[in-house]
Design a protein around this motif. Sequence first.
Motif, PDB file in Angstrom:
ATOM      1  N   PRO A  56       0.842  -1.197   0.000  1.00 49.53           N
ATOM      2  CA  PRO A  56       0.000   0.000   0.000  1.00 49.53           C
ATOM      3  C   PRO A  56       0.881   1.253   0.000  1.00 49.53           C
ATOM      4  CG  PRO A  56      -0.608  -1.508   1.774  1.00 49.53           C
ATOM      5  CD  PRO A  56       0.661  -2.014   1.183  1.00 49.53           C
ATOM      6  N   ASP A  57       0.261   2.386  -0.284  1.00 50.51           N
ATOM      7  CA  ASP A  57       1.002   3.650  -0.256  1.00 50.51           C
ATOM      8  C   ASP A  57       1.343   4.069   1.166  1.00 50.51           C
ATOM      9  OD1 ASP A  57       0.927   4.178  -3.077  1.00 50.51           O
ATOM     10  OD2 ASP A  57      -1.193   4.658  -2.842  1.00 50.51           O
ATOM     11  N   VAL A  58       0.445   3.719   2.100  1.00 44.68           N
ATOM     12  CA  VAL A  58       0.605   4.186   3.474  1.00 44.68           C
ATOM     13  C   VAL A  58      -0.142   3.257   4.426  1.00 44.68           C
ATOM     14  CG1 VAL A  58      -1.378   5.762   3.310  1.00 44.68           C
ATOM     15  CG2 VAL A  58       0.448   6.252   4.957  1.00 44.68           C
ATOM     16  N   LEU A  59       0.394   3.151   5.646  1.00 45.85           N
ATOM     17  CA  LEU A  59      -0.222   2.383   6.714  1.00 45.85           C
ATOM     18  C   LEU A  59      -0.685   3.346   7.800  1.00 45.85           C
ATOM     19  CD1 LEU A  59      -0.787  -0.093   8.600  1.00 45.85           C
ATOM     20  CD2 LEU A  59       1.664  -0.038   9.172  1.00 45.85           C
ATOM     21  N   PHE A  60      -1.962   3.249   8.180  1.00 49.01           N
ATOM     22  CA  PHE A  60      -2.473   3.938   9.363  1.00 49.01           C
ATOM     23  C   PHE A  60      -2.452   2.897  10.473  1.00 49.01           C
ATOM     24  CE2 PHE A  60      -3.856   6.822   6.166  1.00 49.01           C
ATOM     25  CZ  PHE A  60      -4.069   8.062   6.790  1.00 49.01           C
ATOM     26  N   LEU A  61      -1.661   3.145  11.512  1.00 48.62           N
ATOM     27  CA  LEU A  61      -1.356   2.142  12.532  1.00 48.62           C
ATOM     28  C   LEU A  61      -1.853   2.568  13.907  1.00 48.62           C
ATOM     29  CD1 LEU A  61       0.175  -0.476  13.355  1.00 48.62           C
ATOM     30  CD2 LEU A  61       2.238   0.945  13.558  1.00 48.62           C
ATOM     31  N   ASP A  62      -2.799   1.795  14.446  1.00 54.38           N
ATOM     32  CA  ASP A  62      -3.254   1.994  15.818  1.00 54.38           C
ATOM     33  C   ASP A  62      -2.190   1.446  16.754  1.00 54.38           C
ATOM     34  OD1 ASP A  62      -4.921   2.531  18.027  1.00 54.38           O
ATOM     35  OD2 ASP A  62      -5.932   0.592  17.861  1.00 54.38           O
ATOM     36  N   LEU A  63      -1.984   2.103  17.888  1.00 49.14           N
ATOM     37  CA  LEU A  63      -0.960   1.630  18.823  1.00 49.14           C
ATOM     38  C   LEU A  63      -1.483   0.544  19.753  1.00 49.14           C
ATOM     39  CD1 LEU A  63       0.831   4.968  19.787  1.00 49.14           C
ATOM     40  CD2 LEU A  63       1.601   3.192  18.199  1.00 49.14           C
ATOM     41  N   ASN A  64      -2.754   0.615  20.134  1.00 48.99           N
ATOM     42  CA  ASN A  64      -3.318  -0.324  21.106  1.00 48.99           C
ATOM     43  C   ASN A  64      -4.088  -1.426  20.401  1.00 48.99           C
ATOM     44  OD1 ASN A  64      -2.397   1.151  23.409  1.00 48.99           O
ATOM     45  ND2 ASN A  64      -3.981   2.653  22.977  1.00 48.99           N
ATOM     46  N   MET A  65      -3.378  -2.509  20.104  1.00 51.77           N
ATOM     47  CA  MET A  65      -3.989  -3.668  19.460  1.00 51.77           C
ATOM     48  C   MET A  65      -3.588  -4.924  20.222  1.00 51.77           C
ATOM     49  SD  MET A  65      -3.512  -3.001  15.370  1.00 51.77           S
ATOM     50  CE  MET A  65      -1.724  -2.940  15.449  1.00 51.77           C
ATOM     51  N   PRO A  66      -4.423  -5.962  20.134  1.00 53.50           N
ATOM     52  CA  PRO A  66      -4.065  -7.216  20.807  1.00 53.50           C
ATOM     53  C   PRO A  66      -2.997  -7.992  20.031  1.00 53.50           C
ATOM     54  CG  PRO A  66      -6.144  -7.455  19.633  1.00 53.50           C
ATOM     55  CD  PRO A  66      -5.729  -6.015  19.492  1.00 53.50           C
ATOM     56  N   ARG A  67      -2.457  -8.974  20.703  1.00 55.06           N
ATOM     57  CA  ARG A  67      -1.469  -9.915  20.160  1.00 55.06           C
ATOM     58  C   ARG A  67      -0.123  -9.272  19.866  1.00 55.06           C
ATOM     59  NH1 ARG A  67      -4.018 -13.203  15.460  1.00 55.06           N
ATOM     60  NH2 ARG A  67      -2.238 -14.544  15.841  1.00 55.06           N
ATOM     61  N   LYS A  68      -0.110  -8.147  19.202  1.00 52.12           N
ATOM     62  CA  LYS A  68       1.122  -7.393  18.932  1.00 52.12           C
ATOM     63  C   LYS A  68       0.679  -5.942  18.755  1.00 52.12           C
ATOM     64  CE  LYS A  68       4.272  -9.313  16.531  1.00 52.12           C
ATOM     65  NZ  LYS A  68       5.169  -9.871  15.519  1.00 52.12           N
ATOM     66  N   ASN A  69       1.185  -5.060  19.600  1.00 54.84           N
ATOM     67  CA  ASN A  69       0.711  -3.679  19.527  1.00 54.84           C
ATOM     68  C   ASN A  69       1.417  -2.883  18.420  1.00 54.84           C
ATOM     69  OD1 ASN A  69       3.112  -2.373  20.546  1.00 54.84           O
ATOM     70  ND2 ASN A  69       2.504  -2.935  22.618  1.00 54.84           N
ATOM     71  N   PRO A  87       5.780   4.254   4.493  1.00 56.22           N
ATOM     72  CA  PRO A  87       5.087   5.332   5.220  1.00 56.22           C
ATOM     73  C   PRO A  87       4.098   4.790   6.255  1.00 56.22           C
ATOM     74  CG  PRO A  87       4.991   5.680   2.846  1.00 56.22           C
ATOM     75  CD  PRO A  87       5.504   4.299   3.067  1.00 56.22           C
ATOM     76  N   ILE A  88       4.281   5.217   7.512  1.00 57.08           N
ATOM     77  CA  ILE A  88       3.425   4.769   8.608  1.00 57.08           C
ATOM     78  C   ILE A  88       2.900   5.990   9.357  1.00 57.08           C
ATOM     79  CG2 ILE A  88       3.311   3.481  10.772  1.00 57.08           C
ATOM     80  CD1 ILE A  88       5.664   1.772   9.677  1.00 57.08           C
ATOM     81  N   ILE A  89       1.589   6.103   9.385  1.00 52.82           N
ATOM     82  CA  ILE A  89       0.933   7.184  10.124  1.00 52.82           C
ATOM     83  C   ILE A  89       0.317   6.566  11.373  1.00 52.82           C
ATOM     84  CG2 ILE A  89      -0.891   8.919  10.102  1.00 52.82           C
ATOM     85  CD1 ILE A  89      -0.463   9.109   7.036  1.00 52.82           C
ATOM     86  N   ILE A  90       0.805   6.978  12.534  1.00 56.44           N
ATOM     87  CA  ILE A  90       0.241   6.490  13.790  1.00 56.44           C
ATOM     88  C   ILE A  90      -1.154   7.081  13.931  1.00 56.44           C
ATOM     89  CG2 ILE A  90       0.497   6.416  16.303  1.00 56.44           C
ATOM     90  CD1 ILE A  90       2.664   4.838  14.710  1.00 56.44           C
ATOM     91  N   PHE A  91      -2.109   6.223  14.286  1.00 58.19           N
ATOM     92  CA  PHE A  91      -3.515   6.598  14.362  1.00 58.19           C
ATOM     93  C   PHE A  91      -4.021   6.115  15.716  1.00 58.19           C
ATOM     94  CE2 PHE A  91      -8.008   5.914  12.805  1.00 58.19           C
ATOM     95  CZ  PHE A  91      -8.268   7.252  12.531  1.00 58.19           C
ATOM     96  N   SER A  92      -3.947   6.980  16.736  1.00 63.11           N
ATOM     97  CA  SER A  92      -4.144   6.554  18.110  1.00 63.11           C
ATOM     98  C   SER A  92      -5.071   7.483  18.879  1.00 63.11           C
ATOM     99  CB  SER A  92      -2.782   6.496  18.808  1.00 63.11           C
ATOM    100  OG  SER A  92      -2.925   6.116  20.156  1.00 63.11           O
ATOM    101  N   THR A  93      -5.707   6.956  19.924  1.00 59.64           N
ATOM    102  CA  THR A  93      -6.534   7.794  20.793  1.00 59.64           C
ATOM    103  C   THR A  93      -5.664   8.646  21.714  1.00 59.64           C
ATOM    104  OG1 THR A  93      -6.704   5.964  22.356  1.00 59.64           O
ATOM    105  CG2 THR A  93      -8.520   6.247  20.792  1.00 59.64           C
ATOM    106  N   SER A  94      -4.434   8.260  21.918  1.00 57.96           N
ATOM    107  CA  SER A  94      -3.530   8.965  22.820  1.00 57.96           C
ATOM    108  C   SER A  94      -2.778  10.090  22.111  1.00 57.96           C
ATOM    109  CB  SER A  94      -2.505   7.986  23.394  1.00 57.96           C
ATOM    110  OG  SER A  94      -1.508   8.686  24.120  1.00 57.96           O
ATOM    111  N   LEU A  95      -2.562  11.167  22.851  1.00 55.58           N
ATOM    112  CA  LEU A  95      -1.683  12.219  22.349  1.00 55.58           C
ATOM    113  C   LEU A  95      -0.635  12.544  23.415  1.00 55.58           C
ATOM    114  CD1 LEU A  95      -1.232  13.863  19.804  1.00 55.58           C
ATOM    115  CD2 LEU A  95      -2.651  15.667  20.763  1.00 55.58           C
ATOM    116  N   ASP A  96      -0.228  11.509  24.136  1.00 48.73           N
ATOM    117  CA  ASP A  96       0.792  11.636  25.165  1.00 48.73           C
ATOM    118  C   ASP A  96       2.112  12.023  24.500  1.00 48.73           C
ATOM    119  OD1 ASP A  96       3.164  10.370  26.682  1.00 48.73           O
ATOM    120  OD2 ASP A  96       1.552  10.346  28.180  1.00 48.73           O
TER     121      ASP A  96
END
Length: 149
Positions: A56-69, A87-96
């Motif tokens: 793919p052109d880009v991955l939108f990656l959630d940080l909090n996932m089961p089995r492997k985060n 290209p990896i765009i972090i896509f998370s509920t956290s903004l820590d």
Amino acid sequence: MNQHIYNILLADDDDDDCSFFEEALDELSLATTLVTVNDGVHLMNFLADTSQESLPDVLFLDLNMPRKNGSECLTEIRQIERLKDFPIIIFSTSLDTKIVDVTYEMGATFYIRKPGDFSKLKTVIENALIAASENNFKQPERAHFIIQP
């Protein structure tokens, strides 16, 4: 005029978030395709089974996932020679700030905090795709790492 079609991979275990993401893509003026995986193990298997030409052109990656985060996946992806510039765009509920800084150092391309509002979700996805494309899908300076709606 040929419009670029953005081939997007979304790694997120939340079905509602995946549905909202897909609905948001459908309403964008950008042409997109979407493939989703629901955990880090599926993500890594998908990437292992996908040829360089079919990535793919880009991955939108959630940080909090089961089995492997998402952080574990980001680390593994950056250690694979053919994916080190993927290209990896972090896509998370956290903004820590610490998490944002760590993912920047780990080589993520951009960081998005998942907005709760649908119109903001559409805006932030479109802004991310445009910014990534304009930057040739390369990581920007830290000051431009977080994409806002």
